[in-house]
Design an enzyme around this catalytic site. Structure first.
Site, PDB file in Angstrom:
ATOM      1  N   LYS A   1      -9.586   7.929 -18.373  1.00 29.04           N
ATOM      2  CA  LYS A   1      -9.937   9.748 -19.811  1.00 29.04           C
ATOM      3  C   LYS A   1      -8.709   8.765 -20.831  1.00 29.04           C
ATOM      4  CE  LYS A   1     -13.646   9.792 -17.770  1.00 29.04           C
ATOM      5  NZ  LYS A   1     -13.961  10.770 -16.868  1.00 29.04           N
TER       6      LYS A   1
ATOM      7  N   TYR B   1     -17.420  18.989 -13.489  1.00 26.44           N
ATOM      8  CA  TYR B   1     -17.935  17.028 -13.096  1.00 26.44           C
ATOM      9  C   TYR B   1     -18.503  17.194 -12.689  1.00 26.44           C
ATOM     10  CZ  TYR B   1     -17.014  12.145 -13.350  1.00 26.44           C
ATOM     11  OH  TYR B   1     -17.656  10.987 -12.902  1.00 26.44           O
TER      12      TYR B   1
ATOM     13  N   ASP C   1      -8.243  20.637 -12.684  1.00 27.10           N
ATOM     14  CA  ASP C   1      -8.513  18.946 -13.919  1.00 27.10           C
ATOM     15  C   ASP C   1      -7.854  19.504 -15.044  1.00 27.10           C
ATOM     16  OD1 ASP C   1     -10.472  17.204 -14.762  1.00 27.10           O
ATOM     17  OD2 ASP C   1     -11.721  17.382 -12.943  1.00 27.10           O
TER      18      ASP C   1
ATOM     19  N   ARG D   1       0.745  -1.156  -0.237  1.00 31.32           N
ATOM     20  CA  ARG D   1      -0.380  -0.422   0.234  1.00 31.32           C
ATOM     21  C   ARG D   1       0.847   1.660   0.374  1.00 31.32           C
ATOM     22  NH1 ARG D   1      -1.920   1.638   4.801  1.00 31.32           N
ATOM     23  NH2 ARG D   1      -2.021  -0.149   5.452  1.00 31.32           N
TER      24      ARG D   1
HETATM   25  C1  LIG Z   1     -14.287  11.283 -15.783  1.00 26.60           C
HETATM   26  C2  LIG Z   1     -13.505  12.391 -14.921  1.00 26.60           C
HETATM   27  C3  LIG Z   1     -13.437  12.516 -13.420  1.00 26.60           C
HETATM   28  C4  LIG Z   1     -13.261  11.620 -12.279  1.00 26.60           C
HETATM   29  O1  LIG Z   1     -12.751  10.792 -13.027  1.00 26.60           O
HETATM   30  P1  LIG Z   1     -12.482   9.059 -12.445  1.00 26.60           P
HETATM   31  O2  LIG Z   1     -12.234   8.097 -13.083  1.00 26.60           O
HETATM   32  O3  LIG Z   1     -13.618   8.688 -13.400  1.00 26.60           O
HETATM   33  O4  LIG Z   1     -13.207   9.102 -10.427  1.00 26.60           O
HETATM   34  C5  LIG Z   1     -13.051  13.893 -13.145  1.00 26.60           C
HETATM   35  N1  LIG Z   1     -13.092  15.290 -13.552  1.00 26.60           N
HETATM   36  C6  LIG Z   1     -13.234  14.925 -15.048  1.00 26.60           C
HETATM   37  C7  LIG Z   1     -12.801  16.235 -16.090  1.00 26.60           C
HETATM   38  C8  LIG Z   1     -13.921  14.081 -15.680  1.00 26.60           C
HETATM   39  O5  LIG Z   1     -13.613  13.896 -16.937  1.00 26.60           O
END
Ligand SMILES: *Cc1c(COP(=O)(O)O)cnc(C)c1O
Length: 371
Positions: free
Chosen positions: A194, A98, A169, A47
Site C-alpha cells: 500500500k 481487514y 497493523d 532464503r
Molecule cells: C492490504 C492489507 C493487508 C494485507 O496485505 P497484503 O499485502 O495484501 O497481503 C493487511 N492489513 C491491511 C490493513 C491492509 O489494507
C-alpha cells in the site's frame, strides 16, 4: 560533531537504506539476484538474506523504529507473527478489521490453534474487558474500511499492564501518523503493497519490532516458512518509499477536501473520515495522530445497485480494490464475500491518490449523478 536534531521522516525516507558513500559507490543498492552466496559470510543462502531486502528493511526501520523484516505479502508478515503464538492463546482483534486478517484468525480459531475474541476496538471499555486472560491484542486502527479509530495509546498501555502482547497493523496510518512501537507495541505490521511502496505494482509486507528476541524468532520463521520477498519487489518498494512522504501529503490533503465536499452531497448518506470535525473519532485521532490519512469511505443513498453504478461510472478513479497508490481507487466493499456484515451494502471505500483535486472532484460528482 555537534548535537543534531533527529531527522524528519521526509528526509529519512530519502537517505535511509543507501550504500556507504565513497568514490564511485552506487547511490542505490542494486537488485541482488542470487540464490546463493560464496561460503564464509553471514548470508549463506538466498532464503536467509539478501542485500536488496536489507536496504528496504533499514529504510522502513528509519521510519517505524525497531528492527524490520520484509515478507512476500502483508498477509505473509501477519501470519508469520500469528504462527509463533502458543497453542490456545487468546487473541483480541477488531470485529471489522481487514477481511484477510479476520479470515486468517477465524481459520486458526476453527483449527483449535488459538481462541479469537472479535470486538469493536473503538470502544475502549469493551476491549479492556476482552483482554482478560488474552495473550495478544491485534489492533488495526484506523480500521479498513469503516475508518473507526481505536484509542491506541490507552489500549497498548493497558494491554502491556496486563502482560498481554500487542501487535498493530499500521497500514492505513503509516509511521507518518503514528508510531506504535514508541507507544509500547511489540510489533508493527505493514502491507508494504500500500502506501510505503505506493504505486500498485507489488505485493509485500513487513514486521518491525524493538524486541531483539522476537526479531530473531520472526527471522527464523521467515527462513523456514520461506515467506521471503523477491529482490525485484524489494527494490521497487524502496524506490517507491523515497517519495512516500511527498505522496502522502498530497493524498491526505485531497482526502480532506473530498470528505468535506461529500459530506454536503445530496446523494451521500454518511462519510467516514476522522479528519472531519463532525466525525466521532476526530478528537481522539487529533490527540495522538499526526493527521488523518488518505482513505475514506462513504455510503450512497440507496443500496448495492446504486453504489455499484457510482463505482462503475468514474473516468479517473479506477473501480478496483487496494489502496495507498498514487492513483485513486474505489470499490463497493460488500462486493467481497469476506467483508464484515457490519459494513453497509452501499459503502464505497475510496483510496485518494495524488491527482489534481479539481479533476478528482469533477469525476466524483459526475459518478454520483449516476447513483
Ligand atoms: C492490504 C492489507 C493487508 C494485507 O496485505 P497484503 O499485502 O495484501 O497481503 C493487511 N492489513 C491491511 C490493513 C491492509 O489494507
Amino acid at each position: 560533531m555537534s548535537d543534531q536534531k533527529p531527522l524528519s521522516p521526509d528526509t529519512l525516507a530519502i537517505i535511509a537504506g543507501r550504500p556507504a558513500a565513497g568514490p564511485d559507490a552506487l547511490v542505490n543498492f542494486p537488485i541482488a539476484l542470487s540464490s546463493t552466496y560464496v561460503a564464509g559470510g553471514l548470508l549463506g543462502y538466498g532464503r536467509y538474506g539478501n542485500e536488496t531486502w536489507s536496504a528496504l528493511e533499514s529504510a522502513i526501520t528509519a521510519l517505524e523504529g525497531g528492527q524490520t523484516l520484509t515478507f512476500s505479502s502483508g498477509m505473509a508478515a501477519i501470519s508469520s507473527f500469528f504462527s509463533i503464538l502458543p497453542v490456545g492463546a487468546v487473541v483480541v482483534a477488531s470485529d471489522q478489521g481487514y477481511s484477510g486478517v479476520m479470515a486468517l484468525l477465524n481459520a486458526l480459531h476453527a483449527s483449535g490453534k488459538i481462541e479469537v475474541r472479535f470486538v469493536n476496538l473503538s470502544k475502549t471499555e469493551i476491549v479492556l474487558e476482552a483482554l482478560s486472560g488474552a495473550a495478544l491484542l491485534w489492533a488495526e486502527s484506523p480500521t479498513n474500511p469503516g475508518l473507526t479509530v481505536a484509542d491506541l495509546p490507552v489500549l497498548i498501555a493497558e494491554a502491556k499492564l496486563r502482560g498481554c502482547g500487542v501487535g498493530v497493523d499500521n497500514t492505513f496510518a503509516t509511521p507518518l501518523l503514528q508510531r506504535p512501537l514508541s507507544m509500547g507495541a511489540d510489533v508493527v505490521a505493514h502491507s508494504v503493497t500500500k502506501y510505503l511502496s505506493g504505486h500498485s505494482d507489488i505485493i509485500m509486507g513487513s514486521l518491525s519490532t524493538n524486541d531483539s528476541a522476537l526479531y530473531s524468532r520472526l527471522s527464523e520463521m521467515r527462513k523456514v516458512t520461506g515467506s521471503i520477498p523477491g529482490p525485484f519487489e524489494s527494490w521497487l518498494a524502496l524506490r517507491g518509499l523515497r517519495t512516500f512522504p511527498l505522496r502522502f501529503e498530497r493524498a491526505q490533503s485531497n482526502a480532506l477536501t473530498i470528505a468535506r465536499r461529500l459530506e454536503g452531497h445530496s446523494k451521500v448518506s454518511a462519510v467516514n473520515y476522522p479528519g472531519l470535525e463532525s466525525n466521532e473519532y476526530h478528537d481522539r485521532a487529533k490527540g495522538f495522530m499526526n493527521g488523518f490519512g488518505a482513505v475514506l469511505s462513504f455510503t450512497v443513498i440507496g443500496g448495492a445497485k446504486e453504489a455499484d453504478r457510482v463505482c462503475e461510472s468514474s473516468k479517473i478513479i479506477t473501480n478496483a480494490t487496494s489502496l495507498g497508490g498514487v492513483e485513486s481507487l474505489w470499490e463497493r466493499r460488500r462486493r467481497w464475500q469476506g467483508e464484515s456484515t457490519l459494513i453497509p451494502e452501499s459503502l464505497i471505500r475510496l483510496s485518494v491518490g495524488c491527482e489534481n483535486i479539481d479533476d478528482l472532484w469533477a469525476d466524483i460528482e459526475l459518478a454520483l449523478e449516476n447513483a
